[in-house]
Scaffold this motif. Sequence first.
Motif, PDB file in Angstrom:
ATOM      1  N   PRO A  39       1.044  -1.199   0.076  1.00  0.00           N
ATOM      2  CA  PRO A  39      -0.469  -0.010  -0.147  1.00  0.00           C
ATOM      3  C   PRO A  39       0.802   0.974  -0.393  1.00  0.00           C
ATOM      4  O   PRO A  39       0.118   2.270   0.269  1.00  0.00           O
ATOM      5  CB  PRO A  39      -0.856  -0.007   1.482  1.00  0.00           C
ATOM      6  CG  PRO A  39      -0.376  -1.274   2.325  1.00  0.00           C
ATOM      7  CD  PRO A  39       0.839  -2.231   1.594  1.00  0.00           C
ATOM      8  N   ARG A  40       1.866   1.458   0.455  1.00  0.00           N
ATOM      9  CA  ARG A  40       2.862   2.172   0.079  1.00  0.00           C
ATOM     10  C   ARG A  40       3.987   2.297  -0.092  1.00  0.00           C
ATOM     11  O   ARG A  40       4.486   1.196  -0.123  1.00  0.00           O
ATOM     12  CB  ARG A  40       3.453   3.025   1.761  1.00  0.00           C
ATOM     13  CG  ARG A  40       3.846   2.355   2.597  1.00  0.00           C
ATOM     14  CD  ARG A  40       3.549   2.945   4.463  1.00  0.00           C
ATOM     15  NE  ARG A  40       3.099   2.766   4.440  1.00  0.00           N
ATOM     16  CZ  ARG A  40       2.415   2.235   5.793  1.00  0.00           C
ATOM     17  NH1 ARG A  40       3.272   1.397   5.880  1.00  0.00           N
ATOM     18  NH2 ARG A  40       0.670   2.268   5.800  1.00  0.00           N
ATOM     19  N   GLU A  41       4.975   3.548  -0.659  1.00  0.00           N
ATOM     20  CA  GLU A  41       6.332   2.978  -1.679  1.00  0.00           C
ATOM     21  C   GLU A  41       7.080   3.657  -0.104  1.00  0.00           C
ATOM     22  O   GLU A  41       6.831   3.204   0.905  1.00  0.00           O
ATOM     23  CB  GLU A  41       6.484   4.491  -2.218  1.00  0.00           C
ATOM     24  CG  GLU A  41       5.652   4.690  -3.346  1.00  0.00           C
ATOM     25  CD  GLU A  41       6.401   5.716  -4.035  1.00  0.00           C
ATOM     26  OE1 GLU A  41       7.436   6.480  -3.476  1.00  0.00           O
ATOM     27  OE2 GLU A  41       6.417   5.627  -5.004  1.00  0.00           O
ATOM     28  N   PRO A  42       8.334   2.117  -0.402  1.00  0.00           N
ATOM     29  CA  PRO A  42       8.959   2.671   0.881  1.00  0.00           C
ATOM     30  C   PRO A  42       9.315   4.113   1.295  1.00  0.00           C
ATOM     31  O   PRO A  42      10.250   4.656   0.237  1.00  0.00           O
ATOM     32  CB  PRO A  42      10.393   1.373   0.642  1.00  0.00           C
ATOM     33  CG  PRO A  42       9.694   1.046  -0.886  1.00  0.00           C
ATOM     34  CD  PRO A  42       8.674   1.873  -1.355  1.00  0.00           C
ATOM     35  N   GLN A  79       5.127  -0.595 -13.485  1.00  0.00           N
ATOM     36  CA  GLN A  79       4.042   0.396 -13.562  1.00  0.00           C
ATOM     37  C   GLN A  79       3.177   1.562 -12.799  1.00  0.00           C
ATOM     38  O   GLN A  79       2.493   1.148 -12.929  1.00  0.00           O
ATOM     39  CB  GLN A  79       2.479  -0.796 -14.418  1.00  0.00           C
ATOM     40  CG  GLN A  79       3.349  -1.140 -15.464  1.00  0.00           C
ATOM     41  CD  GLN A  79       2.220  -2.389 -16.081  1.00  0.00           C
ATOM     42  OE1 GLN A  79       1.789  -2.498 -15.917  1.00  0.00           O
ATOM     43  NE2 GLN A  79       2.729  -3.053 -17.620  1.00  0.00           N
ATOM     44  N   GLY A  80       3.990   1.587 -12.065  1.00  0.00           N
ATOM     45  CA  GLY A  80       3.299   2.415 -10.997  1.00  0.00           C
ATOM     46  C   GLY A  80       3.053   2.252  -9.798  1.00  0.00           C
ATOM     47  O   GLY A  80       2.593   2.681  -8.762  1.00  0.00           O
ATOM     48  N   ARG A  81       3.701   0.817  -9.744  1.00  0.00           N
ATOM     49  CA  ARG A  81       2.709  -0.334  -8.469  1.00  0.00           C
ATOM     50  C   ARG A  81       4.010  -0.314  -7.593  1.00  0.00           C
ATOM     51  O   ARG A  81       5.246  -0.398  -8.675  1.00  0.00           O
ATOM     52  CB  ARG A  81       1.905  -0.707  -8.559  1.00  0.00           C
ATOM     53  CG  ARG A  81       0.793  -0.811  -9.591  1.00  0.00           C
ATOM     54  CD  ARG A  81      -0.656  -0.950  -9.375  1.00  0.00           C
ATOM     55  NE  ARG A  81      -1.595  -2.007  -8.257  1.00  0.00           N
ATOM     56  CZ  ARG A  81      -1.982  -2.656  -7.827  1.00  0.00           C
ATOM     57  NH1 ARG A  81      -2.139  -3.566  -8.653  1.00  0.00           N
ATOM     58  NH2 ARG A  81      -3.153  -2.812  -7.055  1.00  0.00           N
ATOM     59  N   LEU A  94       5.909  -6.619   9.699  1.00  0.00           N
ATOM     60  CA  LEU A  94       7.418  -7.182   9.471  1.00  0.00           C
ATOM     61  C   LEU A  94       7.980  -6.870   8.722  1.00  0.00           C
ATOM     62  O   LEU A  94       9.007  -6.403   8.995  1.00  0.00           O
ATOM     63  CB  LEU A  94       7.094  -8.401   8.842  1.00  0.00           C
ATOM     64  CG  LEU A  94       8.023  -9.380   8.775  1.00  0.00           C
ATOM     65  CD1 LEU A  94       9.293  -9.102   9.795  1.00  0.00           C
ATOM     66  CD2 LEU A  94       7.755 -10.647   8.139  1.00  0.00           C
ATOM     67  N   SER A  95       7.693  -6.379   7.211  1.00  0.00           N
ATOM     68  CA  SER A  95       8.395  -4.995   6.448  1.00  0.00           C
ATOM     69  C   SER A  95       8.785  -4.168   7.168  1.00  0.00           C
ATOM     70  O   SER A  95      10.315  -3.742   6.680  1.00  0.00           O
ATOM     71  CB  SER A  95       7.398  -4.744   4.935  1.00  0.00           C
ATOM     72  OG  SER A  95       7.551  -6.117   4.172  1.00  0.00           O
ATOM     73  N   GLU A  96       7.831  -3.651   7.729  1.00  0.00           N
ATOM     74  CA  GLU A  96       8.490  -2.199   8.319  1.00  0.00           C
ATOM     75  C   GLU A  96       9.301  -2.183   9.423  1.00  0.00           C
ATOM     76  O   GLU A  96      10.118  -1.485   9.525  1.00  0.00           O
ATOM     77  CB  GLU A  96       7.175  -1.469   8.799  1.00  0.00           C
ATOM     78  CG  GLU A  96       6.327  -0.758   7.775  1.00  0.00           C
ATOM     79  CD  GLU A  96       5.299  -0.524   8.788  1.00  0.00           C
ATOM     80  OE1 GLU A  96       4.920  -0.321   9.829  1.00  0.00           O
ATOM     81  OE2 GLU A  96       4.503   0.261   7.328  1.00  0.00           O
TER      82      GLU A  96
END
Length: 412
Positions: free
Chosen positions: A120-123, A137-139, A321-323
Motif C-alpha cells: 500500500p505504500r512506497e518504501p 507500472q507505477g505500483r 514485518l516489512s516495516e
Amino acid sequence: MSRRILLCGVLVLVAACSTLPPKPSSEKRPLRVVLFPYIPDSAGDGFASLKQRLEQGFEQHHPDVDLEVVMNEKDDLYDLADGGTLEQLFGSGPKAAQVVEVDTLLLGELVEKGWVQAVPREPRDVIPAARQAVSIQGRTYGTPTYLCTNVVYARDPAIHTATDGRSLVRILSGIDAAKRPLATNYSGSWTLPAAYMDAWADTHPTGGLEPALALPLDPEATEVFAGVVKSCKGSDRANPCLDKTYADNTLAEEAFALGQANGFMGYTERLFPILKAQPAAALPQVISVPLGGGTHPVMFVDALTVSARCVEDCSSDALALSEYMSRPEVRTLIAFSQDAPPGSLPRYLLQASQAFYQRQPARSDPMYQQYLPIVRDARVFPNQGYPGNRKALQTALLKELQAVPVADSASE
C-alpha cells in the motif's frame, strides 16, 4: 475492541482483565517469512541465532503474531520453474510462506504470474534508486532490504585511478606481474550476463539498462569487457574466473587474501571470507568495478515481497514485518553480525536503509562509509526481462569470449 475486553465488560469484571492468562500460542496468527540465505553465516550456526533475534524482536512489538523465520540454503530463491521453489513458497502447500525475500531481477516474473501483491505504500528511508527496483507500472511490489554491487578490493591505493576496464587491468597487472590481476567468478547464466550488463552501464553512463538485455552484444562494451575477463588467464592459459574453478566457493577470495591475485571483484559482502582467510590483514582499498568503457556503478536490489494469498490480517502482519525489517537497528543487527559472538566480523552487506549509514556503528565504519557513495550514484538492474534473456546473453558472451562451444552453455 478485542474479544477479551468485551468479555470483561459483559461480566463487569474489569479489574480482573489484567489477571487473565495470555492467549495460548496456538491462537497467535502465524506468519512465515523466507529470507535470503546467501549471506555470511557469522555465528556459524546455520543462522539459528539470527533467526531467533529477528523472531523475538518482532514478536516483542507484535505479541499476537507467531513469526517463523526461514533461511534455508537448500531453497533456490531464483527457481521460477513450474513446481519449483518460488511457486511452492508463494503457493498453498507445506512450504508456503507469506513473505519472501527475493532478488528484484525476478520481480516482473513474480508479478506476471500473480504470485505477489502490491503493497500500500512506497518504501521510506531507502537509497532512492532502490524504489525503482520495486516499482512496476507505477505500483510498488516490495520493501527493499539489501543492495548488491560489484566492487574491486585491492591493497594498492593506485586502484582509485582506474577509470575504465582497460585501466583497471593495466593498474592491477602493474602491482605484481607475477600474480593474477583480478580474481572473480564470471561463470553461470546469472553471473556472466550481469557482469556484461555492468560493463554496458560503464560504457553508457545514462538511462536504464533495459537495452543491455537485447542482442546483438554492444561491441564497444564487449571489447573492453572481454579484455577484463581474459586477463584472468594464467600461464597455462586456463581461466579460473570463467571455467567454474572460482564458482560457488571461496577460492577467488582466498586467492586475493593470500596474495595470489592483485585484486578481487565481487559483492561487498565477499570481504567477509577475505578477512576470514587472512584475519590479520588490513582492510583493503575499494572502488566500484569498471568493466566497460568508463565507470558507473549499477546495483541489484533484494526486497521483501508479500504473497498474493496473504490477505486481511495476514496482509497487515506482513506489512508490519516489512516495516520492522526496514528499521535501521534491524539492518545494523544483520550488517554488523550482532547475532554472533562479540568480535565477529561484520557481514559487509549493503543496506537499502539510508538511516543505517548515518547511525553508529556504520557512521564511523571505514568500509561502509566508502560503500555509501557507490550505491548513492548507482543505477539499478531491470526488474523485468532478465530471467528470460539471460541464457541467450550467456551463449553470445561465451561465443565472443571463445570460452566453450556454444552448445555446452545450454545447461547452465
